[in-house]
Design a protein around this motif. Structure first.
Motif, PDB file in Angstrom:
ATOM      1  N   SER A  83      -0.285  -4.661  -4.279  1.00 36.90           N
ATOM      2  CA  SER A  83       0.270  -3.315  -4.460  1.00 36.90           C
ATOM      3  C   SER A  83       1.324  -2.988  -3.421  1.00 36.90           C
ATOM      4  CB  SER A  83      -0.845  -2.266  -4.400  1.00 36.90           C
ATOM      5  OG  SER A  83      -1.736  -2.436  -5.463  1.00 36.90           O
ATOM      6  N   VAL A  84       1.081  -3.409  -2.198  1.00 37.17           N
ATOM      7  CA  VAL A  84       2.044  -3.138  -1.130  1.00 37.17           C
ATOM      8  C   VAL A  84       3.289  -3.995  -1.322  1.00 37.17           C
ATOM      9  CG1 VAL A  84       2.468  -3.367   1.343  1.00 37.17           C
ATOM     10  CG2 VAL A  84       0.340  -2.343   0.538  1.00 37.17           C
ATOM     11  N   LEU A  85       3.103  -5.287  -1.540  1.00 37.26           N
ATOM     12  CA  LEU A  85       4.240  -6.199  -1.638  1.00 37.26           C
ATOM     13  C   LEU A  85       5.072  -5.993  -2.900  1.00 37.26           C
ATOM     14  CD1 LEU A  85       2.600  -9.448  -0.279  1.00 37.26           C
ATOM     15  CD2 LEU A  85       4.195  -7.929   0.895  1.00 37.26           C
ATOM     16  N   ASN A  86       4.470  -5.444  -3.955  1.00 37.52           N
ATOM     17  CA  ASN A  86       5.199  -5.208  -5.199  1.00 37.52           C
ATOM     18  C   ASN A  86       5.791  -3.807  -5.288  1.00 37.52           C
ATOM     19  OD1 ASN A  86       4.724  -7.788  -6.153  1.00 37.52           O
ATOM     20  ND2 ASN A  86       2.828  -7.209  -7.145  1.00 37.52           N
ATOM     21  N   PHE A  87       5.671  -3.023  -4.232  1.00 43.17           N
ATOM     22  CA  PHE A  87       6.205  -1.670  -4.219  1.00 43.17           C
ATOM     23  C   PHE A  87       7.728  -1.745  -4.182  1.00 43.17           C
ATOM     24  CE2 PHE A  87       7.069   2.398  -1.856  1.00 43.17           C
ATOM     25  CZ  PHE A  87       6.705   3.240  -2.891  1.00 43.17           C
ATOM     26  N   GLU A  88       8.392  -1.218  -5.211  1.00 38.85           N
ATOM     27  CA  GLU A  88       9.838  -1.360  -5.363  1.00 38.85           C
ATOM     28  C   GLU A  88      10.615  -0.777  -4.178  1.00 38.85           C
ATOM     29  OE1 GLU A  88      13.324  -0.028  -8.480  1.00 38.85           O
ATOM     30  OE2 GLU A  88      11.275  -0.197  -9.209  1.00 38.85           O
ATOM     31  N   GLU A  89      10.167   0.348  -3.664  1.00 41.21           N
ATOM     32  CA  GLU A  89      10.869   0.962  -2.533  1.00 41.21           C
ATOM     33  C   GLU A  89      10.822   0.070  -1.286  1.00 41.21           C
ATOM     34  OE1 GLU A  89      12.855   3.682  -2.406  1.00 41.21           O
ATOM     35  OE2 GLU A  89      12.611   3.587  -4.576  1.00 41.21           O
ATOM     36  N   LEU A  90       9.731  -0.659  -1.121  1.00 36.44           N
ATOM     37  CA  LEU A  90       9.636  -1.583   0.012  1.00 36.44           C
ATOM     38  C   LEU A  90      10.689  -2.676  -0.123  1.00 36.44           C
ATOM     39  CD1 LEU A  90       8.216  -2.572   2.591  1.00 36.44           C
ATOM     40  CD2 LEU A  90       6.629  -3.820   1.120  1.00 36.44           C
TER      41      LEU A  90
ATOM     42  N   ASN B 249      10.647   2.159   9.047  1.00 37.02           N
ATOM     43  CA  ASN B 249       9.478   2.605   9.803  1.00 37.02           C
ATOM     44  C   ASN B 249       8.836   3.862   9.223  1.00 37.02           C
ATOM     45  OD1 ASN B 249       9.615   0.492  11.637  1.00 37.02           O
ATOM     46  ND2 ASN B 249      10.953   1.614  13.011  1.00 37.02           N
ATOM     47  N   ASN B 250       9.607   4.672   8.517  1.00 37.73           N
ATOM     48  CA  ASN B 250       9.088   5.911   7.938  1.00 37.73           C
ATOM     49  C   ASN B 250       8.746   5.784   6.460  1.00 37.73           C
ATOM     50  OD1 ASN B 250       9.323   7.281  10.381  1.00 37.73           O
ATOM     51  ND2 ASN B 250      11.437   7.830   9.964  1.00 37.73           N
ATOM     52  N   LEU B 251       8.823   4.586   5.927  1.00 31.55           N
ATOM     53  CA  LEU B 251       8.539   4.374   4.512  1.00 31.55           C
ATOM     54  C   LEU B 251       7.080   4.700   4.207  1.00 31.55           C
ATOM     55  CD1 LEU B 251       9.693   3.296   1.819  1.00 31.55           C
ATOM     56  CD2 LEU B 251       8.865   1.049   2.485  1.00 31.55           C
ATOM     57  N   GLN B 252       6.878   5.509   3.195  1.00 29.99           N
ATOM     58  CA  GLN B 252       5.529   5.888   2.780  1.00 29.99           C
ATOM     59  C   GLN B 252       5.151   5.111   1.523  1.00 29.99           C
ATOM     60  OE1 GLN B 252       3.441   8.178   4.380  1.00 29.99           O
ATOM     61  NE2 GLN B 252       4.991   8.043   5.981  1.00 29.99           N
ATOM     62  N   LEU B 253       4.016   4.445   1.563  1.00 25.85           N
ATOM     63  CA  LEU B 253       3.515   3.716   0.404  1.00 25.85           C
ATOM     64  C   LEU B 253       2.388   4.533  -0.218  1.00 25.85           C
ATOM     65  CD1 LEU B 253       3.336   0.118   1.907  1.00 25.85           C
ATOM     66  CD2 LEU B 253       5.199   1.156   0.644  1.00 25.85           C
ATOM     67  N   PRO B 254       2.589   5.071  -1.414  1.00 29.91           N
ATOM     68  CA  PRO B 254       1.574   5.922  -2.035  1.00 29.91           C
ATOM     69  C   PRO B 254       0.197   5.256  -2.140  1.00 29.91           C
ATOM     70  CG  PRO B 254       3.611   6.023  -3.285  1.00 29.91           C
ATOM     71  CD  PRO B 254       3.790   4.963  -2.243  1.00 29.91           C
TER      72      PRO B 254
END
Length: 120
Positions: free
Chosen positions: A15-22, A81-86
């Motif tokens: 879920s974290v690695l596939n997050f498009e915004e990341l 650094n401020n990226l939020q992962l839902p």
């Protein structure tokens, strides 16, 4: 807890690695770092040429001329650094629950029945 070890950790990582915004944020960070590295090396090289040859080196045609690549890189680092992962907010709430395994299974419903047998 076996579910968390077997399927949960893989689901969280997925879920974290596939997050498009990341992906977008990391790509922008890599480009900014590359641009800044190029600009710094170009400036250093230009300085050496001017010092060694005792001539004025025209850097006005450089791709980095007048561009503050350091500020762009700093901005991209801050963005990263401020990226939020839902999904991380959901996981944090689930882990504070009394029945965190059930909460995590609701977030990541891909677990199989054979894993439920391991819990018994």
């Amino acid at each position: 807890m076996i579910w968390l070890k077997k399927r949960g950790i893989a689901s969280v990582a997925e879920s974290v690695l596939n997050f498009e915004e990341l992906d977008k944020t990391v790509a922008c960070l890599v480009v900014a770092a590359r641009n800044d590295g190029y600009a710094q090396v170009y400036a250093k090289c230009s300085h050496h040429v001017v010092s060694a040859l005792k001539v004025d080196w025209d850097t006005s045609r450089s791709a980095t001329h007048g561009v503050n690549t350091d500020a762009a890189l700093a901005a991209r680092k801050t963005e990263f650094n401020n990226l939020q992962l839902p999904v991380m907010d959901l996981i944090n709430v689930a882990l504070q629950s009394d029945d965190h395994v059930a909460q995590l299974k609701e977030i990541f419903p891909n677990g199989g029945e054979d894993e439920d047998e391991d819990l018994a």
